[in-house]
Scaffold this motif. Structure first.
Motif, PDB file in Angstrom:
ATOM      1  N   ALA A  68       0.809  -1.130  -0.072  1.00 30.61           N
ATOM      2  CA  ALA A  68       0.138  -0.094   0.026  1.00 30.61           C
ATOM      3  C   ALA A  68       0.878   1.450  -0.022  1.00 30.61           C
ATOM      4  CB  ALA A  68      -0.889   0.093   1.256  1.00 30.61           C
ATOM      5  N   ASN A  69       1.878   1.348   0.758  1.00 32.62           N
ATOM      6  CA  ASN A  69       2.974   2.392   0.768  1.00 32.62           C
ATOM      7  C   ASN A  69       3.735   2.699  -0.536  1.00 32.62           C
ATOM      8  OD1 ASN A  69       4.599   4.544   1.881  1.00 32.62           O
ATOM      9  ND2 ASN A  69       5.608   3.269   3.285  1.00 32.62           N
ATOM     10  N   PHE A  70       3.805   1.639  -1.153  1.00 32.13           N
ATOM     11  CA  PHE A  70       4.377   1.742  -2.699  1.00 32.13           C
ATOM     12  C   PHE A  70       3.262   2.522  -3.491  1.00 32.13           C
ATOM     13  CE2 PHE A  70       4.611  -0.035  -6.956  1.00 32.13           C
ATOM     14  CZ  PHE A  70       5.738   0.229  -7.339  1.00 32.13           C
TER      15      PHE A  70
ATOM     16  N   THR B 187       6.949   6.064   0.517  1.00 37.18           N
ATOM     17  CA  THR B 187       7.791   7.153   1.426  1.00 37.18           C
ATOM     18  C   THR B 187       6.932   7.688   2.630  1.00 37.18           C
ATOM     19  OG1 THR B 187       6.673   8.816   0.010  1.00 37.18           O
ATOM     20  CG2 THR B 187       8.808   8.214  -0.500  1.00 37.18           C
ATOM     21  N   TYR B 188       5.900   6.983   2.635  1.00 40.71           N
ATOM     22  CA  TYR B 188       4.844   7.296   4.004  1.00 40.71           C
ATOM     23  C   TYR B 188       5.411   6.630   5.373  1.00 40.71           C
ATOM     24  CZ  TYR B 188       0.610   8.670   6.350  1.00 40.71           C
ATOM     25  OH  TYR B 188      -0.363   8.957   7.421  1.00 40.71           O
ATOM     26  N   GLY B 189       6.021   7.499   6.052  1.00 37.91           N
ATOM     27  CA  GLY B 189       6.736   7.078   7.483  1.00 37.91           C
ATOM     28  C   GLY B 189       5.794   6.490   8.231  1.00 37.91           C
ATOM     29  N   ARG B 190       4.614   6.699   8.327  1.00 34.11           N
ATOM     30  CA  ARG B 190       3.582   5.881   9.336  1.00 34.11           C
ATOM     31  C   ARG B 190       3.118   4.447   8.935  1.00 34.11           C
ATOM     32  NH1 ARG B 190      -1.084  10.428  11.255  1.00 34.11           N
ATOM     33  NH2 ARG B 190       0.371  11.996  12.321  1.00 34.11           N
ATOM     34  N   LEU B 191       3.011   4.258   7.723  1.00 33.70           N
ATOM     35  CA  LEU B 191       3.039   2.931   7.188  1.00 33.70           C
ATOM     36  C   LEU B 191       4.210   2.195   7.404  1.00 33.70           C
ATOM     37  CD1 LEU B 191       0.729   3.153   3.929  1.00 33.70           C
ATOM     38  CD2 LEU B 191       0.130   2.069   6.110  1.00 33.70           C
TER      39      LEU B 191
END
Length: 240
Positions: A209-211, A217-221
């Motif tokens: 999902a982050n990809f 690049t989403y730090g929380r994920l």
């Protein structure tokens, strides 16, 4: 009080998203996965069960992968080595070795269901492993010639990372199905095995999902993903 706890938790998870936090997590994982590998090898030497041989190989690959990543992260932090200057194969190690380990684990649990056709099963497993090594080599070539690599981007933002993650999710799904169909040998530990595979599946789902939504690049994920392989390993320990 609740506000203070909330702030502390926020700072802690923010810390886990930094290089220092990543090094802490990976250092714990290195010790943990090598301990699991040692336990499985010891049990294999005692019982000589084929399943344990492939489990040992799978967790051994996990351990090597975690070791390489820990050393790489340590170099970035303590030697001021830019992430881009690390050897080109390091990002591929994270994804390639991790997925290869998952392939071995899925086959290890499938072995008990296909003992009657052991040679065919082993042939299939070797074919899968060889094919995956070829895929790793091909992805490495594309990675080195990609715009993402040339611009200093992360492998997590490269399509190869999504490919490996998808393959891992497919094998974890197969492993969960094998666990459900497993015989009485695994009945006692079936819930733990299912939860172990599910935890890792969720980790890969978050990575995928982050990809797709944030180019990795989403730090929380990223932070949410980190403890899940460790939790999965804890659950596997109950099986061993």
């Amino acid at each position: 009080m609740l506000q203070q706890l909330s702030e502390a938790a926020h700072r802690f998870f923010f810390y886990l998203g930094t290089n220092d936090g990543t090094l802490l997590i990976r250092s714990i994982e290195v010790i943990f996965f090598w301990v699991i590998t040692y336990m499985i090898v010891s049990e294999f030497l005692r019982t000589k069960e084929h399943e344990l041989r492939y489990l040992a190989i799978g967790f051994g690959i996990f351990s090597i992968e975690k070791t390489i990543l820990t050393i790489s992260t340590g170099l970035v932090i303590f030697s001021d080595v830019p992430l881009k200057s690390l050897p080109e194969f390091v990002p591929l190690m994270q994804f390639g070795l991790e997925m290869l380990a998952i392939v071995m684990l899925a086959n290890a649990f499938g072995f008990s269901l296909f003992k009657k056709v052991e040679q065919k099963f082993l042939g299939s497993m070797y074919l899968q492993t060889g094919s995956f090594l070829v895929i790793i080599a091909v992805v490495e070539v594309f990675w080195l010639n990609s715009d993402v690599f040339k611009s200093g981007g992360s492998f997590a933002a490269f399509w190869g990372g999504a490919l490996f993650t998808s393959i891992g999710m497919i094998y974890l799904t197969a492993a969960m199905m094998i666990t459900i169909r497993g015989g009485t040998q695994n009945d006692k530990y079936k819930i733990n095995l299912m939860l172990a595979f599910l935890a890792y599946f969720i980790a890969l789902s978050l990575r995928l999902a982050n990809f797709f939504f944030f180019q990795g690049t989403y730090g929380r994920l990223y932070v949410a993903e980190q403890p899940l392989p460790f939790i999965s390993g804890l659950l596997f320990m109950r099986f061993v």
